[in-house]
Scaffold this motif. Structure first.
Motif, PDB file in Angstrom:
ATOM      1  N   THR A  98     -11.632 -23.015  56.838  1.00 13.79           N
ATOM      2  CA  THR A  98     -10.426 -23.127  56.025  1.00 13.79           C
ATOM      3  C   THR A  98      -9.233 -23.344  56.959  1.00 13.79           C
ATOM      4  O   THR A  98      -9.342 -23.158  58.166  1.00 13.79           O
ATOM      5  CB  THR A  98     -10.220 -21.866  55.186  1.00 13.79           C
ATOM      6  OG1 THR A  98     -10.130 -20.731  56.071  1.00 13.79           O
ATOM      7  CG2 THR A  98     -11.366 -21.642  54.210  1.00 13.79           C
ATOM      8  N   PRO A  99      -8.062 -23.709  56.424  1.00  8.42           N
ATOM      9  CA  PRO A  99      -6.934 -24.040  57.311  1.00  8.42           C
ATOM     10  C   PRO A  99      -6.285 -22.815  57.939  1.00  8.42           C
ATOM     11  O   PRO A  99      -6.313 -21.717  57.387  1.00  8.42           O
ATOM     12  CB  PRO A  99      -5.948 -24.756  56.376  1.00  8.42           C
ATOM     13  CG  PRO A  99      -6.248 -24.214  55.029  1.00  8.42           C
ATOM     14  CD  PRO A  99      -7.727 -23.991  55.010  1.00  8.42           C
ATOM     15  N   CYS A 113     -14.494 -18.919  48.756  1.00  5.89           N
ATOM     16  CA  CYS A 113     -15.461 -18.700  49.836  1.00  5.89           C
ATOM     17  C   CYS A 113     -16.525 -17.691  49.419  1.00  5.89           C
ATOM     18  O   CYS A 113     -17.058 -16.943  50.253  1.00  5.89           O
ATOM     19  CB  CYS A 113     -14.734 -18.222  51.094  1.00  5.89           C
ATOM     20  SG  CYS A 113     -13.596 -19.431  51.806  1.00  5.89           S
ATOM     21  N   ASP A 114     -16.845 -17.667  48.123  1.00  9.64           N
ATOM     22  CA  ASP A 114     -17.836 -16.709  47.631  1.00  9.64           C
ATOM     23  C   ASP A 114     -19.231 -16.970  48.176  1.00  9.64           C
ATOM     24  O   ASP A 114     -20.084 -16.079  48.164  1.00  9.64           O
ATOM     25  CB  ASP A 114     -17.890 -16.758  46.092  1.00  9.64           C
ATOM     26  CG  ASP A 114     -16.595 -16.283  45.459  1.00  9.64           C
ATOM     27  OD1 ASP A 114     -15.930 -15.431  46.067  1.00  9.64           O
ATOM     28  OD2 ASP A 114     -16.258 -16.768  44.367  1.00  9.64           O
ATOM     29  N   GLY A 136     -16.633  -8.831  54.757  1.00  7.36           N
ATOM     30  CA  GLY A 136     -15.296  -8.935  54.201  1.00  7.36           C
ATOM     31  C   GLY A 136     -15.274  -9.852  52.988  1.00  7.36           C
ATOM     32  O   GLY A 136     -15.564 -11.036  53.105  1.00  7.36           O
ATOM     33  N   GLN A 137     -14.925  -9.324  51.826  1.00  5.73           N
ATOM     34  CA  GLN A 137     -14.834 -10.126  50.608  1.00  5.73           C
ATOM     35  C   GLN A 137     -13.373 -10.277  50.223  1.00  5.73           C
ATOM     36  O   GLN A 137     -12.749  -9.340  49.721  1.00  5.73           O
ATOM     37  CB  GLN A 137     -15.603  -9.451  49.464  1.00  5.73           C
ATOM     38  CG  GLN A 137     -15.538 -10.201  48.133  1.00  5.73           C
ATOM     39  CD  GLN A 137     -16.186 -11.572  48.211  1.00  5.73           C
ATOM     40  OE1 GLN A 137     -17.397 -11.686  48.355  1.00  5.73           O
ATOM     41  NE2 GLN A 137     -15.387 -12.618  48.141  1.00  5.73           N
ATOM     42  N   VAL A 151      -1.830 -18.826  48.248  1.00  5.38           N
ATOM     43  CA  VAL A 151      -2.910 -19.603  47.652  1.00  5.38           C
ATOM     44  C   VAL A 151      -3.897 -18.636  47.001  1.00  5.38           C
ATOM     45  O   VAL A 151      -4.308 -17.640  47.600  1.00  5.38           O
ATOM     46  CB  VAL A 151      -3.613 -20.480  48.706  1.00  5.38           C
ATOM     47  CG1 VAL A 151      -4.075 -19.672  49.902  1.00  5.38           C
ATOM     48  CG2 VAL A 151      -4.795 -21.220  48.099  1.00  5.38           C
ATOM     49  N   LYS A 152      -4.267 -18.920  45.775  1.00  2.00           N
ATOM     50  CA  LYS A 152      -5.250 -18.093  45.086  1.00  2.00           C
ATOM     51  C   LYS A 152      -6.647 -18.431  45.584  1.00  2.00           C
ATOM     52  O   LYS A 152      -6.912 -19.546  46.027  1.00  2.00           O
ATOM     53  CB  LYS A 152      -5.158 -18.339  43.578  1.00  2.00           C
ATOM     54  CG  LYS A 152      -3.840 -17.906  42.949  1.00  2.00           C
ATOM     55  CD  LYS A 152      -3.832 -18.190  41.468  1.00  2.00           C
ATOM     56  CE  LYS A 152      -2.501 -17.761  40.841  1.00  2.00           C
ATOM     57  NZ  LYS A 152      -2.458 -18.051  39.389  1.00  2.00           N
ATOM     58  N   GLY A 153      -7.526 -17.449  45.486  1.00  4.56           N
ATOM     59  CA  GLY A 153      -8.897 -17.705  45.876  1.00  4.56           C
ATOM     60  C   GLY A 153      -9.536 -16.538  46.586  1.00  4.56           C
ATOM     61  O   GLY A 153      -9.023 -15.412  46.571  1.00  4.56           O
TER      62      GLY A 153
END
Length: 456
Positions: A98-99, A113-114, A136-137, A151-153
């Motif tokens: 990811t960025p 990233c599930d 880590g979740q 950013v949501k997610g």
């Protein structure tokens, strides 16, 4: 030996496919010439699948040594020299992620990233109670007021993505096929003849887990991944050095640098307006390029303005950002008058570690046959600069340098350097078969005599 030659020479890469690695970066017209597009490069990949690895510059997953394209050193291949490979020093950037840089005006897409679990646990060195394998979740809490401009997610920024992990498995399998199965260098399981190193970043550690599983598919148990203390690490700019910023400021104050800012002023102004970006974002193309690359390499679209979802970055704009990023990397590490000093300050200590390992092999004092380093683009770039690469594009995800040492039947030591799977083209010629002492001589000017005095 004949069967090995047939296997390894059957897929010798064509020159045309490698042209994408060496664009004409010596003038800012490379940036502004829209007809160049991506100059043959690839900037897209599926989000949850391994990348397709060809033999062109692929920012999402750079080529690496592979049995279909690997070729023996020319004198060995044509039987004019009898030699065996003794040692491999391998350096690679982490896999795709990811960025680092989230748009200051907010992101119009969720990142999820599930499908990957970044594990975070410690275990005793001696037998004892095993830990719980926690990971880590990441999650988004809608009550967090800062979420409106974030950013949501379910991702951290940056973090390895599932596509990057799958790329790592394949990267390792391909290295096993070439340097283990065919050349007989890498042992079947980790021994004291191998050495693995990473930076202290989770990105490089996660990449190492994927690649090493591909290299050692049947190995059970942990594998030591050596790291220096983060405050004095010789990779990833770990040690303090105020002189680096001063030299970089000088590099970014030249007429050439200012010219590239001038010819991209319209693009930088447009992007700044779209995403509420300040001068820290537009002084180089690092931030925008990173954001766009991470999106495209993980199955996402180019960004749109949060306040107006119809106002989006075009493919042409993204391509110009990528060309400008390539120009900047070539200028930082190859073309500017302070390049040697800058490489010394950023990467000189790590280059010294590599040179000492090469010298130990030549002197017969090394027990190692294979060393693998998991580092960052900011390490790969200056090392390629020190080697004198003919043209330096931004080192893409999993970009890699393989330094092979061969010993002839007459006990002479030769080196070859592969960049992303093929012999590197440099100002010193193609480094496909040169005396090992010559390679060491190429690198030694970039080793600092007294780094502490230089930094201060």
């Amino acid at each position: 030996m004949i069967a090995l030659l047939v296997t390894l020479l059957s897929g010798t890469p064509s020159l045309a496919s490698r042209d994408s690695f060496y664009p004409p970066l010596n003038h800012t017209t490379f940036i502004t010439n829209s007809s160049l597009g991506t100059y043959g490069g690839i900037y897209s990949a599926p989000g949850d699948q391994p990348s397709t690895i060809g033999d062109v510059y692929n920012y999402c997953a750079m080529p690496h040594p592979h049995v279909d394209t690997y070729a023996l050193p020319p004198p060995v291949a044509n039987n004019s020299v009898s030699a065996k490979i003794l040692y491999l020093e391998y350096l690679q950037r982490h896999q795709r992620r990811t960025p680092y840089n989230l748009l200051p005006g907010g992101e119009n897409q969720e990142y999820n990233c599930d499908s990957i679990h970044p594990h975070l646990f410690a275990a005793p060195a001696n037998p004892g109670t095993p830990p719980a394998a926690v990971y880590g979740q990441a999650y988004s809490d809608s009550s967090n007021p800062f979420l409106t401009t974030y950013v949501k997610g379910t991702c951290q920024y940056p973090q390895l993505t599932i596509g990057g992990l799958l790329d790592g498995y394949q990267h390792g399998r391909d290295l096993r096929a070439v340097y283990g199965d065919e050349l007989g260098l890498i042992p079947d399981s980790p021994t004291d003849q191998v050495w693995f190193r990473s930076s202290s970043a989770a990105l490089t550690q996660g990449s190492a887990g994927g690649v090493l599983r591909g290299i050692f598919p049947d190995h059970e148990g942990p594998i030591p991944l050596h790291q220096q203390a983060s405050g004095i690490d010789t990779v990833n700019r770990g040690f303090p050095c105020s002189a680096r910023d001063r030299v970089l400021s000088a590099i970014q104050s030249t007429a050439e640098w200012n010219e590239h800012l001038s010819v991209t002023e319209q693009l930088r102004t447009r992007l700044s307006t779209m995403f509420n970006a300040t001068s820290s974002w537009t002084s180089t193309f690092d931030h925008f390029a990173d954001n766009f690359q991470a999106r495209l390499c993980n199955g996402y679209a180019l960004p749109c303005r949060v306040e107006d979802r119809s106002d989006c970055v075009s493919t042409e704009q993204a391509n110009e950002v990528f060309r400008a990023g390539d120009w900047e990397w070539n200028y930082w590490w190859r073309r500017n008058a302070n390049a040697t000093q800058y490489i010394q300050l950023v990467e000189g200590l790590f280059l010294g570690e590599i040179v000492r390992k090469l010298e130990a092999v030549e002197q017969g004092t090394s027990d190692l046959v294979y060393s693998h380093n998991f580092v960052h683009d900011g390490d790969i770039g200056p090392i390629l600069g020190a080697l004198g690469i003919k043209a330096l594009r931004w080192p893409g995800m999993a970009s890699n340098i393989a330094i092979e040492i061969w010993q002839t039947a007459t006990t002479e030591y030769y080196a070859r350097v592969l960049y992303s799977g093929s012999a590197i083209e440099t100002v010193h010629g193609t480094l496909d078969w040169i005396p090992l002492t010559r390679l060491i001589d190429i690198l030694k000017p970039f080793l600092p005599d007294d780094i502490i005095a230089m930094c201060n």
